[in-house]
Design a protein around this motif. Structure first.
Motif, PDB file in Angstrom:
ATOM      1  N   TYR A 138     -23.485  35.708 -14.446  1.00 36.33           N
ATOM      2  CA  TYR A 138     -23.729  35.900 -13.012  1.00 36.33           C
ATOM      3  C   TYR A 138     -24.710  37.048 -12.852  1.00 36.33           C
ATOM      4  CZ  TYR A 138     -22.821  37.401  -8.169  1.00 36.33           C
ATOM      5  OH  TYR A 138     -22.946  37.767  -6.848  1.00 36.33           O
ATOM      6  N   GLN A 139     -25.925  36.743 -12.345  1.00 40.70           N
ATOM      7  CA  GLN A 139     -26.956  37.775 -12.202  1.00 40.70           C
ATOM      8  C   GLN A 139     -26.660  38.625 -10.973  1.00 40.70           C
ATOM      9  OE1 GLN A 139     -30.889  36.376 -12.925  1.00 40.70           O
ATOM     10  NE2 GLN A 139     -31.875  38.253 -12.237  1.00 40.70           N
ATOM     11  N   TYR A 140     -26.422  39.895 -11.221  1.00 39.71           N
ATOM     12  CA  TYR A 140     -25.884  40.816 -10.211  1.00 39.71           C
ATOM     13  C   TYR A 140     -26.827  40.992  -9.020  1.00 39.71           C
ATOM     14  CZ  TYR A 140     -23.772  45.169  -8.459  1.00 39.71           C
ATOM     15  OH  TYR A 140     -23.184  46.124  -7.689  1.00 39.71           O
ATOM     16  N   ASP A 141     -28.099  41.244  -9.261  1.00 39.82           N
ATOM     17  CA  ASP A 141     -29.028  41.553  -8.172  1.00 39.82           C
ATOM     18  C   ASP A 141     -29.424  40.329  -7.361  1.00 39.82           C
ATOM     19  OD1 ASP A 141     -29.166  44.332  -8.619  1.00 39.82           O
ATOM     20  OD2 ASP A 141     -30.519  44.015 -10.297  1.00 39.82           O
ATOM     21  N   ARG A 142     -29.427  39.191  -7.983  1.00 46.13           N
ATOM     22  CA  ARG A 142     -29.812  37.963  -7.271  1.00 46.13           C
ATOM     23  C   ARG A 142     -28.613  37.209  -6.690  1.00 46.13           C
ATOM     24  NH1 ARG A 142     -34.918  36.044  -7.626  1.00 46.13           N
ATOM     25  NH2 ARG A 142     -36.345  36.976  -9.127  1.00 46.13           N
ATOM     26  N   ASP A 143     -27.399  37.580  -7.092  1.00 43.54           N
ATOM     27  CA  ASP A 143     -26.191  36.874  -6.641  1.00 43.54           C
ATOM     28  C   ASP A 143     -26.286  35.381  -6.942  1.00 43.54           C
ATOM     29  OD1 ASP A 143     -24.962  39.185  -5.617  1.00 43.54           O
ATOM     30  OD2 ASP A 143     -26.040  38.993  -3.719  1.00 43.54           O
ATOM     31  N   ARG A 144     -26.682  35.090  -8.151  1.00 43.61           N
ATOM     32  CA  ARG A 144     -26.852  33.693  -8.584  1.00 43.61           C
ATOM     33  C   ARG A 144     -26.340  33.515 -10.009  1.00 43.61           C
ATOM     34  NH1 ARG A 144     -27.937  33.605  -3.979  1.00 43.61           N
ATOM     35  NH2 ARG A 144     -29.621  32.528  -2.862  1.00 43.61           N
ATOM     36  N   ALA A 145     -26.007  32.268 -10.325  1.00 40.30           N
ATOM     37  CA  ALA A 145     -25.651  31.943 -11.701  1.00 40.30           C
ATOM     38  C   ALA A 145     -26.885  32.061 -12.586  1.00 40.30           C
ATOM     39  CB  ALA A 145     -25.092  30.524 -11.781  1.00 40.30           C
ATOM     40  N   LYS A 146     -26.672  32.484 -13.825  1.00 38.11           N
ATOM     41  CA  LYS A 146     -27.731  32.545 -14.815  1.00 38.11           C
ATOM     42  C   LYS A 146     -27.254  31.801 -16.056  1.00 38.11           C
ATOM     43  CE  LYS A 146     -31.433  33.751 -17.058  1.00 38.11           C
ATOM     44  NZ  LYS A 146     -32.737  33.180 -16.709  1.00 38.11           N
ATOM     45  N   PHE A 147     -28.071  30.861 -16.513  1.00 38.57           N
ATOM     46  CA  PHE A 147     -27.713  30.057 -17.673  1.00 38.57           C
ATOM     47  C   PHE A 147     -28.597  30.459 -18.849  1.00 38.57           C
ATOM     48  CE2 PHE A 147     -26.821  27.609 -13.838  1.00 38.57           C
ATOM     49  CZ  PHE A 147     -25.460  27.357 -14.011  1.00 38.57           C
ATOM     50  N   PHE A 148     -27.963  30.983 -19.884  1.00 44.39           N
ATOM     51  CA  PHE A 148     -28.665  31.329 -21.114  1.00 44.39           C
ATOM     52  C   PHE A 148     -28.673  30.081 -22.005  1.00 44.39           C
ATOM     53  CE2 PHE A 148     -26.685  35.208 -19.525  1.00 44.39           C
ATOM     54  CZ  PHE A 148     -27.782  36.065 -19.460  1.00 44.39           C
ATOM     55  N   ARG A 149     -29.867  29.623 -22.352  1.00 43.68           N
ATOM     56  CA  ARG A 149     -30.009  28.341 -23.045  1.00 43.68           C
ATOM     57  C   ARG A 149     -30.664  28.505 -24.409  1.00 43.68           C
ATOM     58  NH1 ARG A 149     -31.371  27.135 -17.568  1.00 43.68           N
ATOM     59  NH2 ARG A 149     -30.088  25.418 -16.737  1.00 43.68           N
ATOM     60  N   SER A 150     -30.225  27.666 -25.350  1.00 52.09           N
ATOM     61  CA  SER A 150     -30.912  27.609 -26.637  1.00 52.09           C
ATOM     62  C   SER A 150     -32.154  26.736 -26.554  1.00 52.09           C
ATOM     63  CB  SER A 150     -29.972  27.053 -27.716  1.00 52.09           C
ATOM     64  OG  SER A 150     -29.595  25.712 -27.422  1.00 52.09           O
ATOM     65  N   ASN A 151     -32.237  25.915 -25.512  1.00 48.47           N
ATOM     66  CA  ASN A 151     -33.386  25.033 -25.311  1.00 48.47           C
ATOM     67  C   ASN A 151     -34.251  25.586 -24.180  1.00 48.47           C
ATOM     68  OD1 ASN A 151     -35.239  22.992 -25.012  1.00 48.47           O
ATOM     69  ND2 ASN A 151     -33.790  21.494 -24.173  1.00 48.47           N
TER      70      ASN A 151
END
Length: 424
Positions: A138-151
């Motif tokens: 969860y990206q704190y400053d943007r108040d959005r989900a963040k997906f860390f991807r291998s692709n």
């Protein structure tokens, strides 16, 4: 088929996921052996530790030891100087955020510095097939989900690229539960600046199955081609206090009077209260799974296999009425819901059951992890209910599997090694 492994958050309770994978693939199976059977792994919080270890090709026994060893657990849950005061008060942080990152680096060793795409490339070369990894934050400053991807070229990413972070940093971002757990957001260096993150459960993806499903479909995988193995970390689901007769008061969810103190406490722990039954049911429907409202004829062959033990009473009957009782030391599949024998020995006594209800996700003491392990073992013996994809008002199973052995059988057919699938 395109197979997805989805791993819930849940701190030390993630040992349940490892124990389940051991039932499927063997106690000493390396991560590469597990990943041969999956095209995508999506994980949050405690589940992201399991996922990262799989991509580092750690043996399941070694991954389990990360949760069973008090010394290893305390590398991740490093107490703040005044953390015990927060615990006694019931509100406030208990652990050091920066120390957790150092602990993750120690747990993963030199491999903690490789990126997600490097980890996937290495395991894929070993398996001669493609498996991808997605970790939720969860990206704190943007108040959005963040997906860390291998692709990095995933079509699920709006920018067409993904931030390059190390495996330890992605797990650090995903495992940083706020308010009652860690004292500040996780800091992850991306490009030329520090980005702040809270636990991915804040996004509503504590059960990340829908994130995994979206990832697959955005990259052109048809619904008919997808199977999902969704592994939980144990959930409490108690009947409401006015529902039916009961042996003990603690078997029921007791209503609380709304007030600021109660509301703050609920919000502080809601990161773990994301209803996984809703997520798995939505995934089931999105994959065109059949539905049923008849518990006598449940849908047991759907595209989503949910394996997750429930801290929940079972239903018996007496004098023609329903009665909630402690789970019994009898095999659930041998008894109809509502017909459990009251005279049978409880699988968990009242003290253990109540302790599980009250236990938080940051189980750092040996006695707590020992109880979680015992809970999982009783679940695997069909003494503790499994979480259905959907249940009715009596908590009977309409879709999915009420008991572990039934769900495991379907999981072997979908995700087991070739030899096991042939037997199934």
């Amino acid at each position: 088929m395109y197979n997805i492994l989805s791993l819930d958050g849940g701190g030390s309770w993630a040992i349940i996921q490892v124990m389940t994978l051991q039932k499927l693939y063997g106690d000493e199976a390396p991560g590469s052996h597990v990943l041969k059977n999956f095209d995508l792994v999506v994980a949050n919080s405690g589940g992201s530790i399991v996922a990262a270890a799989l991509f580092l090709d750690m043996k399941l026994s070694a991954i389990r030891a990360l949760f069973e060893s008090r010394a290893e657990r305390r590398k991740l849950f490093v107490a703040l100087p005044f953390g015990k005061i927060a615990t006694l008060a019931g509100l406030g942080p208990r652990y050091e955020t920066a120390a957790k990152l150092a602990g993750l680096r120690a747990v993963f060793g030199a491999d903690s510095a490789i990126t997600l795409d490097q980890a996937a490339e290495r395991i894929n070369k070993l398996n001669k097939k493609r498996s991808e990894l997605v970790i939720v934050g969860y990206q704190y400053d943007r108040d959005r989900a963040k997906f860390f991807r291998s692709n990095p070229s995933s079509l699920a990413s709006g920018s067409g690229s993904s931030a390059t972070v190390t495996l330890a940093e992605a797990v650090h971002a995903s495992t940083n539960a706020p308010i009652n757990y860690f004292e500040e957001p996780a800091r992850v260096r991306i490009g030329d600046r520090d980005i702040l993150f809270w636990d991915g459960g804040v996004t509503g993806f504590n059960n990340p199955v829908l994130a995994g499903l979206t990832e697959a479909k955005a990259n052109g995988i048809a619904s008919a081609e997808i199977h999902v193995l969704s592994l939980g970390t144990g959930n409490t689901f108690l009947p409401l206090a006015d529902a039916r007769s009961v042996e003990y008061r603690f078997l029921l969810a007791q209503p609380k009077e709304p007030n600021p103190a109660t509301d703050i406490q609920k919000l502080a722990t809601s990161v773990l209260a994301d209803p996984p039954d809703s997520a798995t049911f939505m995934a089931h429907v999105m994959l065109d799974g059949k539905t049923s409202s008849d518990a006598a004829k449940p849908v047991t062959n759907g595209p989503v296999v949910r394996l997750n033990p429930l801290i929940q009473p079972v239903l018996a009957s007496r004098d023609g009425r329903d009665y909630w009782i402690l789970p019994r030391m009898v095999r659930g599949p041998d008894h109809k819901w509502g017909q459990f024998p009251r005279e049978a020995q409880p699988a968990l006594d009242d003290d253990r059951f109540e302790a599980l209800v009250e236990m938080d996700m940051d189980a750092t003491e040996d006695r707590e992890v020992s109880l979680i392990r015992r809970f999982a073992e009783e679940w695997m013996a069909d003494h503790i209910p499994n979480q259905p994809v959907r249940a009715d008002g009596r908590l009977d199973c309409q879709i999915g599997h009420r008991w572990f052995s039934e769900g495991l059988s379907q999981a072997i057919g979908y995700f087991g090694p070739a030899a096991q699938r042939a037997v199934a």
